[in-house]
Scaffold this active site. Sequence first.
Site, PDB file in Angstrom:
ATOM      1  N   CYS A 185      11.798  -3.090   4.296  1.00 59.23           N
ATOM      2  CA  CYS A 185      11.470  -3.651   5.647  1.00 59.23           C
ATOM      3  C   CYS A 185      12.102  -5.319   6.053  1.00 59.23           C
ATOM      4  O   CYS A 185      12.581  -5.942   4.867  1.00 59.23           O
ATOM      5  CB  CYS A 185       9.683  -4.599   5.242  1.00 59.23           C
ATOM      6  N   GLY A 186      12.913  -4.819   6.744  1.00 58.33           N
ATOM      7  CA  GLY A 186      13.908  -5.495   6.856  1.00 58.33           C
ATOM      8  C   GLY A 186      13.347  -7.369   7.288  1.00 58.33           C
ATOM      9  O   GLY A 186      13.832  -8.481   7.546  1.00 58.33           O
ATOM     10  N   ASP A 214       5.772  -4.032  15.604  1.00 54.05           N
ATOM     11  CA  ASP A 214       5.353  -4.861  14.986  1.00 54.05           C
ATOM     12  C   ASP A 214       5.933  -6.159  16.187  1.00 54.05           C
ATOM     13  O   ASP A 214       6.711  -5.973  16.748  1.00 54.05           O
ATOM     14  CB  ASP A 214       7.386  -3.976  14.440  1.00 54.05           C
ATOM     15  N   SER A 262      14.612  -3.070   9.640  1.00 52.71           N
ATOM     16  CA  SER A 262      14.603  -1.317   8.825  1.00 52.71           C
ATOM     17  C   SER A 262      15.418  -0.598  10.460  1.00 52.71           C
ATOM     18  O   SER A 262      15.849   0.039  10.308  1.00 52.71           O
ATOM     19  CB  SER A 262      14.128  -0.931   8.245  1.00 52.71           C
TER      20      SER A 262
END
Length: 403
Positions: A106-107, A307, A313
């Site tokens: 998870c970025g 999101d 990601s």
Amino acid sequence: MAKSPIPQEIVSAGAVPILTVEMHTTGEPTRIIYSGFPEPKGSTLLQKLADVEANHDHVRGRLMLEPRGHKEMYGALLVNETELTATGEADIGVIFMHTAGYSPMCGHATIAVSRFLVDFDPETCPGLFPKRNFRLDEETMTTALKLHCPCGVVNVTVPVVNGPHGRLQSDPKRPISFINVDSYATGIDVEIPLPEPYRWPELGARTSLTADISYGGAFYCLVDVEQLGFKDGLKSTDLDALSRATAKLRDALKADPRYKVYFQHPTEPELSYLYGVIVRDPKRGVPAEGADGAEVGLCFFGAQQVDRSPCGSGSAARRALAHAKHGWPPEKKWTYHCFLSDACGGLGGFTASVVGKSADQANEPPRAGERVRIRVEGQAFYTGFATFLAEAVDGISASGFVA
Ligand SMILES: O=C(O)[C@H]1NCC[C@@H]1O
């Protein structure tokens, strides 16, 4: 810090209170869990993740779902010891969680967690991050951090300033960047037939579409909005219809074993699955300063969770795809937007570029499967901190629920 207004007998009567710091990265929440979560068992991070899933999943539910969370909540559990912190290859581990399960990468949470790890006061969180070891670059005033994520080690750079008490603290004005694990496209222009149960109204008479598949620590199906049949591009008013369409596409990909080949992680079977579907609108988006172009996207993951952020990601997966599919030069920087950053005039977009190829592939031309290192930049901000309780006699909220 203010004392709790609730009598101590009530606070300590149920499960151990869970302490969190709350942040957002372009609107996507990260509930950073730093104390009170049951200690995961296992010697590797993936074993610890499996233990959390098998034995403490109700605590994930408690923190992600109602009444303490909501259907779009996201969390990160800090793990002090992993097999890679033991060898010095990583500084600390993290387990990412969402409303329906766990994430390989998870970025947006990497950006938030890293900022918190630079800032937290060890006196108020004894035991947290005992191997805390800042590697300060005084010239750029940044510090480096190696985060052990389920997909591997992610190298993060956090801009810092000298704080008032002689301690370093994060610089909220400059973006945090991370260099992801190897990213690569596994399928370019894949023709996906859609049998009857996997169609949606906007497709019209079409019975198939074309999409790409790429890995950025997690596997994503990347599809242009027009391929889904939405001729006017990505519009927030179409959110429900887009969710229905991407759920059908996801189900079609999961139902047919022929697609498995696109979702094979080279070493970890646990990571070999389709994690999300990202809808792209290449016709929209403002490039961030210094970027060469932009696009807008919308990522659906887990149980069709949306999101809010541009998806870190997913940005890595998209930039790796552009490298393989269009042969973009490494230095070409692209800004990836979500609805929110697009609506905020470009504020909060993630920017991604290629910073290196895998050593064994350095001289090869771009192609599907070629592994590249992507740097992603973004910013995260604090929104608060919390103590979560679960009273022993509360039969409704202990595992959370979705209304
Ligand atoms: O930024 C990311 O990579 C993610 N945000 C939520 C879903 C993905 O894990």
